[in-house]
Scaffold this motif. Structure first.
Motif, PDB file in Angstrom:
ATOM      1  N   THR A   1      44.077  51.156  39.139  1.00  0.00           N
ATOM      2  CA  THR A   1      44.809  50.299  38.202  1.00  0.00           C
ATOM      3  C   THR A   1      44.521  50.754  36.774  1.00  0.00           C
ATOM      4  O   THR A   1      43.608  51.561  36.534  1.00  0.00           O
ATOM      5  CB  THR A   1      44.364  48.829  38.328  1.00  0.00           C
TER       6      THR A   1
ATOM      7  N   ARG B   1      43.196  48.984  34.452  1.00  0.00           N
ATOM      8  CA  ARG B   1      41.855  48.546  34.069  1.00  0.00           C
ATOM      9  C   ARG B   1      40.786  49.462  34.676  1.00  0.00           C
ATOM     10  O   ARG B   1      39.826  49.830  34.011  1.00  0.00           O
ATOM     11  CB  ARG B   1      41.610  47.091  34.510  1.00  0.00           C
TER      12      ARG B   1
ATOM     13  N   GLU C   1      44.785  44.960  25.746  1.00  0.00           N
ATOM     14  CA  GLU C   1      45.511  44.033  24.874  1.00  0.00           C
ATOM     15  C   GLU C   1      46.203  44.811  23.756  1.00  0.00           C
ATOM     16  O   GLU C   1      47.391  44.641  23.503  1.00  0.00           O
ATOM     17  CB  GLU C   1      44.485  43.045  24.304  1.00  0.00           C
TER      18      GLU C   1
ATOM     19  N   ALA D   1      47.967  44.433  28.878  1.00  0.00           N
ATOM     20  CA  ALA D   1      47.093  43.403  29.452  1.00  0.00           C
ATOM     21  C   ALA D   1      47.714  42.753  30.694  1.00  0.00           C
ATOM     22  O   ALA D   1      47.026  42.516  31.688  1.00  0.00           O
ATOM     23  CB  ALA D   1      46.766  42.344  28.404  1.00  0.00           C
ATOM     24  N   GLU D   2      49.018  42.528  30.627  1.00  0.00           N
ATOM     25  CA  GLU D   2      49.660  41.832  31.760  1.00  0.00           C
ATOM     26  C   GLU D   2      49.857  42.726  32.978  1.00  0.00           C
ATOM     27  O   GLU D   2      50.120  42.237  34.073  1.00  0.00           O
ATOM     28  CB  GLU D   2      51.004  41.239  31.314  1.00  0.00           C
ATOM     29  N   ARG D   3      49.758  44.037  32.783  1.00  0.00           N
ATOM     30  CA  ARG D   3      49.944  44.968  33.892  1.00  0.00           C
ATOM     31  C   ARG D   3      48.626  45.620  34.291  1.00  0.00           C
ATOM     32  O   ARG D   3      48.621  46.584  35.062  1.00  0.00           O
ATOM     33  CB  ARG D   3      50.937  46.076  33.480  1.00  0.00           C
TER      34      ARG D   3
ATOM     35  N   GLU E   1      46.207  44.992  36.238  1.00  0.00           N
ATOM     36  CA  GLU E   1      45.743  45.059  37.629  1.00  0.00           C
ATOM     37  C   GLU E   1      46.696  45.855  38.525  1.00  0.00           C
ATOM     38  O   GLU E   1      46.550  45.887  39.726  1.00  0.00           O
ATOM     39  CB  GLU E   1      45.591  43.649  38.213  1.00  0.00           C
ATOM     40  N   GLU E   2      47.724  46.492  37.925  1.00  0.00           N
ATOM     41  CA  GLU E   2      48.658  47.294  38.735  1.00  0.00           C
ATOM     42  C   GLU E   2      48.211  48.758  38.777  1.00  0.00           C
ATOM     43  O   GLU E   2      47.657  49.265  37.799  1.00  0.00           O
ATOM     44  CB  GLU E   2      50.069  47.238  38.134  1.00  0.00           C
TER      45      GLU E   2
END
Ligand SMILES: Nc1ncnc2c1ncn2[C@@H]1O[C@H](COP(=O)(O)OP(=O)(O)O)[C@@H](O)[C@H]1O
Ligand SMILES: [Mg+2]
Length: 316
Positions: A98, A100, A126, A131-133, A135-136
């Protein structure tokens, strides 16, 4: 202290077949801290070679390069800890991890661990809008998203100097615009940025100063406004069926750089000022030449004029 100090930099590639190739032919450039410096030049000009030497990937043949005071030959560790690099294209991230996880890995490479690492990775995701992606897995990311991740990677060690080599190459226009906005946000944050591009608009939008590089030489270093004025001053008038007599008249008008082509076919007139373009158009109207069109030369064509016009000479 300057962020970048490049003096008499030359780089020769020894090729298996053919003569050695001199990719950099004596570059002198000083970039003060906090400046966004655009390095603008056509393909093969030597931009990537310069970036690789500054980031210690490649050794200079001669000359010196200092990054925040660290010499790229004698103090590679000092240089590496002072800069971040973002190359164009979408290689480098682990597709099965991912966003992260990728960033966490890169942070570890820089010796950042524990809570500090978690915080830093969160901040960067961020900052680059991922930030919203986070974990993909990266394999499913668009080119623009991957490049934003690369930018986060370049920033992971909080470097004083950031090298961006054609950062928006291959991106669609919207992704490229978003990426430029992101780089724009880094401006004024104290980071010195050296960004290569072959896109005049990109260089002009982001840079405090722009250097034109052509065939391994710096042609000039100016503000983007000055370079933009120079480039936009050049225009081109194409016309069909221009009598020889009129062609001769055009050639001697002030501000006309060249008249090429044949009397019967296409005549191309290049000018270096808007007034000259007007004068050419007027002369063509007077001669009752109807088939006339206006265009702008490419940046590369303008480079050639500038290189030639400044008598710097281009080796064959
Ligand atoms: N590894 C290499 N071996 C031989 N020639 C190279 C190598 N890398 C680049 N060159 C040559 O050096 C010149 C400058 O290339 P480069 O620095 O990649 O320019 P740019 O990034 O401006 O397109 C080009 O003529 C290119 O073909
Ligand atoms: Mg390149």
């Amino acid at each position: 202290m300057s962020a970048l100090e490049i003096t008499g930099l030359r780089r020769v590639y020894q090729r298996k077949r053919g003569d050695p190739l001199e990719a950099l032919r004596g570059i002198d450039l000083v970039v003060p801290e906090g400046e966004v410096h655009g390095l603008l030049g056509p393909n093969g000009a030597g931009k990537t070679t310069l970036c690789k030497i500054v980031s210690t990937v490649l050794l200079p043949t001669s000359g010196t390069v200092r990054v925040l005071g660290h010499d790229v030959v004698t103090d590679t560790a000092g240089v590496k800890s002072s800069l971040g690099i973002v190359f164009g294209g979408d290689k480098g991230a682990y597709d099965r991890l991912t966003a992260r996880q990728n960033l966490t890995f890169w942070a570890s490479v820089y010796g950042i661990t524990g809570t500090r690492r978690r915080r830093r990775v969160g901040e960067l995701l961020e900052r680059v809008g991922l930030a919203e992606r986070a974990e993909e897995v990266v394999g499913g990311f668009s080119r623009g998203m991957k490049q934003r991740l690369h930018l986060a990677r370049g920033l992971v060690s909080d470097p004083g100097v950031l090298i961006l080599d054609e950062p928006t190459v291959g991106m669609d226009p919207v992704a490229a615009r978003d990426f430029r906005a992101l780089v724009g946000e880094l401006r004024g944050g104290g980071t010195t940025i050296l960004m290569t591009t072959h896109d005049m608009a990109e260089a002009a939008a982001l840079s405090d100063r722009v250097s034109l590089i052509d065939q391994g030489r710096l042609v000039m270093t100016e503000t983007p406004e000055t370079v933009g004025d120079l480039v936009s001053a050049y225009e081109r008038v194409d016309a069909r069926g221009v009598p020889e007599r009129v062609r001769e008249q055009l050639a001697v008008l002030p501000g006309v750089v060249s008249v090429t082509g044949t009397g019967g076919g296409l005549t191309r007139v290049e000018t270096e000022a808007p007034e000259a373009t007007l004068a050419v158009q007027r002369a063509l109207v007077d001669a009752e030449v109807r088939d006339v069109s206006l265009s702008r030369p490419t940046l590369e064509e303008v480079y050639l004029h500038l290189v030639g016009g400044r008598g710097m000479g281009v080796d064959p």
